[in-house]
Design a protein around this motif. Sequence first.
Motif, short mmCIF file in Angstrom:
data_model
loop_
_atom_site.label_atom_id
_atom_site.label_comp_id
_atom_site.label_asym_id
_atom_site.label_seq_id
_atom_site.Cartn_x
_atom_site.Cartn_y
_atom_site.Cartn_z
N VAL A 39 40.14 33.71 27.31
CA VAL A 39 41.18 33.53 28.33
C VAL A 39 42.22 34.64 28.20
CG1 VAL A 39 42.99 32.01 29.19
CG2 VAL A 39 40.86 31.03 28.35
N ALA A 40 42.61 35.18 29.34
CA ALA A 40 43.71 36.15 29.38
C ALA A 40 44.65 35.73 30.49
CB ALA A 40 43.18 37.55 29.64
N HIS A 57 47.71 39.55 28.72
CA HIS A 57 47.84 39.04 27.36
C HIS A 57 46.67 38.14 27.02
CE1 HIS A 57 52.07 40.28 26.79
NE2 HIS A 57 52.13 40.11 28.10
N ALA A 58 46.27 38.12 25.74
CA ALA A 58 45.27 37.16 25.27
C ALA A 58 45.90 35.77 25.24
CB ALA A 58 44.80 37.55 23.87
N LEU A 70 48.40 42.83 40.36
CA LEU A 70 47.69 41.61 39.99
C LEU A 70 46.19 41.73 40.25
CD1 LEU A 70 47.97 38.73 38.93
CD2 LEU A 70 48.37 37.97 41.27
N GLU A 71 45.82 42.36 41.37
CA GLU A 71 44.40 42.51 41.69
C GLU A 71 43.67 43.32 40.62
OE1 GLU A 71 41.65 44.47 45.20
OE2 GLU A 71 43.69 43.83 45.70
N THR A 72 44.30 44.39 40.16
CA THR A 72 43.70 45.21 39.11
C THR A 72 43.62 44.42 37.80
OG1 THR A 72 44.60 47.20 40.12
CG2 THR A 72 43.92 47.37 37.82
N ALA A 73 44.67 43.67 37.49
CA ALA A 73 44.69 42.86 36.26
C ALA A 73 43.53 41.87 36.25
CB ALA A 73 46.02 42.13 36.14
N TRP A 74 43.37 41.14 37.35
CA TRP A 74 42.28 40.16 37.40
C TRP A 74 40.93 40.84 37.32
CZ3 TRP A 74 42.49 34.66 39.16
CH2 TRP A 74 43.74 34.09 38.86
N GLY A 75 40.79 42.00 37.95
CA GLY A 75 39.54 42.75 37.88
C GLY A 75 39.20 43.16 36.46
N VAL A 76 40.21 43.65 35.74
CA VAL A 76 40.01 44.07 34.35
C VAL A 76 39.60 42.87 33.49
CG1 VAL A 76 41.21 44.91 32.28
CG2 VAL A 76 41.54 46.06 34.48
N ILE A 77 40.28 41.76 33.69
CA ILE A 77 39.97 40.55 32.91
C ILE A 77 38.53 40.10 33.17
CG2 ILE A 77 40.53 38.10 32.63
CD1 ILE A 77 43.48 38.92 33.24
N LEU A 78 38.16 40.02 34.44
CA LEU A 78 36.81 39.58 34.79
C LEU A 78 35.75 40.56 34.29
CD1 LEU A 78 37.47 38.27 38.40
CD2 LEU A 78 36.98 36.90 36.36
N ALA A 85 44.21 33.78 33.94
CA ALA A 85 45.19 32.74 34.24
C ALA A 85 46.49 33.45 34.60
CB ALA A 85 45.39 31.83 33.04
N SER A 86 47.23 32.92 35.55
CA SER A 86 48.45 33.56 35.98
C SER A 86 49.67 32.73 35.60
CB SER A 86 48.42 33.75 37.51
OG SER A 86 49.58 34.41 37.94
#
Length: 88
Positions: A39-40, A57-58, A70-78, A85-86
């Motif tokens: 989870v991040a 963040h972890a 936010l779009e880039t963040a979620w892409g990196v996480i996935l 999680a936001s």
Amino acid sequence: MRVTTRNGRVVLMPDESDKPLDVHQLSEKQFRSLGVANVAYVRPALTEDGEEGCAIHAADGSPLAVVEDLETAWGVILQHDMVPASLQ
């Protein structure tokens, strides 16, 4: 499982580590470490350029990265096989 012998026969015995954890008895550090690899979460932050961005963040709060949006963040996480999680 651990292997032992009883009366000359091989017997499989449950190991203490095989028992499920009782989350009510976890320390704060143990509780925060649950899901660290899976989870991040994302929260607002400033990029290196001083622009508004998103910090990743972890699950235990350890910083992983800062990205532009936010779009880039979620892409990196996935992309790293984690669940986003936001925090708002």
